[in-house]
Design an enzyme around this catalytic site. Structure first.
Site, PDB file in Angstrom:
ATOM      1  N   ARG A   1       0.091  -4.271  33.515  1.00  0.00           N
ATOM      2  CA  ARG A   1      -0.441  -5.204  32.501  1.00  0.00           C
ATOM      3  C   ARG A   1      -1.583  -6.062  33.036  1.00  0.00           C
ATOM      4  NH1 ARG A   1       1.596  -1.817  30.548  1.00  0.00           N
ATOM      5  NH2 ARG A   1       3.503  -1.745  29.304  1.00  0.00           N
TER       6      ARG A   1
ATOM      7  N   SER B   1       6.222  -8.453  24.012  1.00  0.00           N
ATOM      8  CA  SER B   1       7.046  -8.900  25.144  1.00  0.00           C
ATOM      9  C   SER B   1       6.404 -10.114  25.792  1.00  0.00           C
ATOM     10  CB  SER B   1       7.173  -7.786  26.180  1.00  0.00           C
ATOM     11  OG  SER B   1       7.936  -6.739  25.634  1.00  0.00           O
TER      12      SER B   1
ATOM     13  N   GLU C   1       3.892 -12.110  30.568  1.00  0.00           N
ATOM     14  CA  GLU C   1       2.903 -11.081  30.230  1.00  0.00           C
ATOM     15  C   GLU C   1       1.883 -11.720  29.269  1.00  0.00           C
ATOM     16  OE1 GLU C   1       4.446  -7.209  29.011  1.00  0.00           O
ATOM     17  OE2 GLU C   1       2.785  -6.990  27.602  1.00  0.00           O
TER      18      GLU C   1
HETATM   19  C1  LIG Z   1       4.659  -6.669  17.975  1.00  0.00           C
HETATM   20  C2  LIG Z   1       3.930  -6.465  19.274  1.00  0.00           C
HETATM   21  C3  LIG Z   1       4.235  -5.348  20.061  1.00  0.00           C
HETATM   22  C4  LIG Z   1       3.572  -5.131  21.274  1.00  0.00           C
HETATM   23  N1  LIG Z   1       3.885  -4.018  22.019  1.00  0.00           N
HETATM   24  C5  LIG Z   1       3.212  -3.789  23.158  1.00  0.00           C
HETATM   25  C6  LIG Z   1       3.492  -2.604  23.955  1.00  0.00           C
HETATM   26  O1  LIG Z   1       4.320  -1.766  23.596  1.00  0.00           O
HETATM   27  N2  LIG Z   1       2.798  -2.434  25.105  1.00  0.00           N
HETATM   28  C7  LIG Z   1       1.854  -3.330  25.527  1.00  0.00           C
HETATM   29  O2  LIG Z   1       1.248  -3.101  26.580  1.00  0.00           O
HETATM   30  N3  LIG Z   1       1.576  -4.433  24.810  1.00  0.00           N
HETATM   31  C8  LIG Z   1       2.220  -4.688  23.651  1.00  0.00           C
HETATM   32  N4  LIG Z   1       1.935  -5.818  22.923  1.00  0.00           N
HETATM   33  C9  LIG Z   1       0.961  -6.790  23.438  1.00  0.00           C
HETATM   34  C10 LIG Z   1      -0.492  -6.561  22.929  1.00  0.00           C
HETATM   35  O3  LIG Z   1      -0.478  -5.851  21.719  1.00  0.00           O
HETATM   36  C11 LIG Z   1      -1.333  -5.814  23.956  1.00  0.00           C
HETATM   37  O4  LIG Z   1      -1.412  -6.522  25.162  1.00  0.00           O
HETATM   38  C12 LIG Z   1      -2.748  -5.544  23.418  1.00  0.00           C
HETATM   39  O5  LIG Z   1      -3.356  -4.567  24.220  1.00  0.00           O
HETATM   40  C13 LIG Z   1      -3.627  -6.796  23.382  1.00  0.00           C
HETATM   41  O6  LIG Z   1      -4.825  -6.493  22.680  1.00  0.00           O
HETATM   42  P1  LIG Z   1      -5.641  -7.625  21.911  1.00  0.00           P
HETATM   43  O7  LIG Z   1      -6.884  -7.019  21.410  1.00  0.00           O
HETATM   44  O8  LIG Z   1      -4.776  -8.280  20.908  1.00  0.00           O
HETATM   45  O9  LIG Z   1      -5.948  -8.611  23.122  1.00  0.00           O
HETATM   46  P2  LIG Z   1      -5.804 -10.199  23.128  1.00  0.00           P
HETATM   47  O10 LIG Z   1      -4.370 -10.560  22.958  1.00  0.00           O
HETATM   48  O11 LIG Z   1      -6.794 -10.812  22.231  1.00  0.00           O
HETATM   49  O12 LIG Z   1      -6.237 -10.495  24.638  1.00  0.00           O
HETATM   50  C14 LIG Z   1      -5.425 -10.090  25.718  1.00  0.00           C
HETATM   51  C15 LIG Z   1      -6.204 -10.325  27.018  1.00  0.00           C
HETATM   52  O13 LIG Z   1      -7.341  -9.454  27.053  1.00  0.00           O
HETATM   53  C16 LIG Z   1      -8.561 -10.190  27.121  1.00  0.00           C
HETATM   54  N5  LIG Z   1      -9.521  -9.462  26.276  1.00  0.00           N
HETATM   55  C17 LIG Z   1      -9.396  -9.137  24.962  1.00  0.00           C
HETATM   56  N6  LIG Z   1     -10.440  -8.391  24.568  1.00  0.00           N
HETATM   57  C18 LIG Z   1     -11.253  -8.253  25.646  1.00  0.00           C
HETATM   58  C19 LIG Z   1     -12.496  -7.589  25.892  1.00  0.00           C
HETATM   59  N7  LIG Z   1     -13.132  -6.881  24.945  1.00  0.00           N
HETATM   60  N8  LIG Z   1     -13.034  -7.681  27.133  1.00  0.00           N
HETATM   61  C20 LIG Z   1     -12.405  -8.369  28.122  1.00  0.00           C
HETATM   62  N9  LIG Z   1     -11.243  -9.006  27.964  1.00  0.00           N
HETATM   63  C21 LIG Z   1     -10.671  -8.939  26.741  1.00  0.00           C
HETATM   64  C22 LIG Z   1      -8.218 -11.612  26.644  1.00  0.00           C
HETATM   65  O14 LIG Z   1      -9.077 -12.543  27.235  1.00  0.00           O
HETATM   66  C23 LIG Z   1      -6.774 -11.733  27.125  1.00  0.00           C
HETATM   67  O15 LIG Z   1      -6.750 -12.095  28.495  1.00  0.00           O
HETATM   68  C24 LIG Z   1       2.595  -6.052  21.711  1.00  0.00           C
HETATM   69  C25 LIG Z   1       2.272  -7.176  20.908  1.00  0.00           C
HETATM   70  C26 LIG Z   1       2.931  -7.376  19.700  1.00  0.00           C
HETATM   71  C27 LIG Z   1       2.576  -8.565  18.846  1.00  0.00           C
END
Ligand SMILES: Cc1cc2nc3c(=O)[nH]c(=O)nc-3n(C[C@H](O)[C@H](O)[C@H](O)COP(=O)(O)OP(=O)(O)OC[C@H]3O[C@@H](n4cnc5c(N)ncnc54)[C@H](O)[C@@H]3O)c2cc1C
Length: 286
Positions: free
Chosen positions: A161, A210, A280
């Protein structure tokens, strides 16, 4: 293009948090670089957000420039077994598209919320597949030099992660290396995973997925249950009774309320089991 004092509540899945001092949502690399120049001239910090599905944003807001990247380079290009996706593409839309094109490798990531950029930065994964297993070239803009970069998989320094090599980068797009496979097989795997997520995860309430990383040799959810906390709530913030590693918002609540429960879990789990849980979820503006 750059706005001031914008509420960040609509830009995260918890729908909590304060305002961004400065805010931009670039759609192209040119717009991104111009926003970054603005921040650099003002010597202000830059915070990236994708869909905000893995973050907790401070109620006091975020100083500097917040970039919402969910519309950045929103396109998918398929070239045989190589698939390019812009950072703003919704990950699950990409997974669906790859399955529809009989390309295997991403199907285990079905149903993970968020953007491609966020998934790459987090090395997101599920059911034994992580972004690091399928990422080819990662395209980014360096926050210091503002230069566009191409990083090989190993240069991203993917770990559980995290992607330390992308620490000071904005991901603008990624090429994925997939393999032709049987459409029916991929489709049934995807359907099963989505069904499974619906059964096991409390998807009807706002959450960040998570909250804690999996500790060595154990599961955060199991430890939280062992500490007797499954289903425990403070006000409208609850440790899900469906999945103990999810903290859900069941009504009006602030990021501070959620943060308080996270701290309580850490304290009680350490007290009862000896394990020190590590978040996480990413804290923004704290
Ligand atoms: C219901 C639910 C289920 C989930 N299940 C999983 C799972 O099975 N596996 C898993 O790994 N995660 C899971 N997640 C967590 C989440 O979906 C992931 O971590 C996802 O990849 C985050 O993407 P985001 O675009 O929302 O990033 P954000 O939450 O907006 O950002 C996450 C991090 O990435 C950085 N970031 C975002 N975009 C960029 C970019 N373009 N360039 C550089 N940095 C950036 C941000 O600064 C932050 O540090 C879940 C979340 C929810 C709500």
């Amino acid at each position: 293009m750059i706005k001031e004092n914008i509420s960040l509540k609509p830009y995260c899945t918890y729908k909590t948090g304060g305002e961004a001092e400065y805010f931009a949502s670039p759609t192209t690399n040119e717009e991104l670089v111009s926003a970054l120049k603005f921040a650099s001239e003002k010597k202000m910090p830059v915070t990236a957000l994708g869909s905000g599905s893995n973050v907790l944003i401070s109620d006091d807001g975020v100083k500097g420039l917040v970039l919402v990247l969910s519309e950045l380079n929103d396109k998918i290009e398929i070239n045989d077994e190589k698939v390019y996706a812009g950072a703003g593409v919704i990950l699950d839309k990409l997974v669906r598209t790859t399955v529809e094109n009989s390309l295997g490798g991403m199907e285990c990531m079905s149903g993970i919320p968020g953007t491609v950029g966020g998934a790459v930065r987090m090395n997101a994964g599920a059911f034994g597949t992580e972004i690091k297993d399928i990422a080819g070239m990662v395209y980014a803009v360096d926050l210091k030099s503002l230069a566009e970069k191409k990083l090989k998989n190993e240069e991203c320094e993917f770990g559980y992660r995290k992607a330390d090599g992308l620490e000071s980068m904005i991901v603008t797009g990624t090429e994925f290396m997939l393999k032709k496979n049987d459409f029916e097989l991929l489709k049934s795997k995807r359907d099963d995973i989505i069904k499974n997520r619906n059964i096991k995860q409390p998807l009807n309430f706002p959450s960040c997925g998570s909250v804690f990383k999996r500790p060595e040799g154990n599961y955060a959810g199991a430890l939280i249950e062992e500490a007797g906390l499954k289903g425990f709530s403070v006000g409208n913030v609850q440790i899900s009774d469906k999945h103990a590693n999810f903290i859900v918002k069941t009504g009006q609540a602030t990021s501070a309320d959620i943060h308080k429960l996270i701290s309580l879990i850490k304290e009680k789990v350490q007290e009862k089991t000896g394990y020190i849980l590590e978040e996480e979820v990413r804290y923004i503006g704290f």
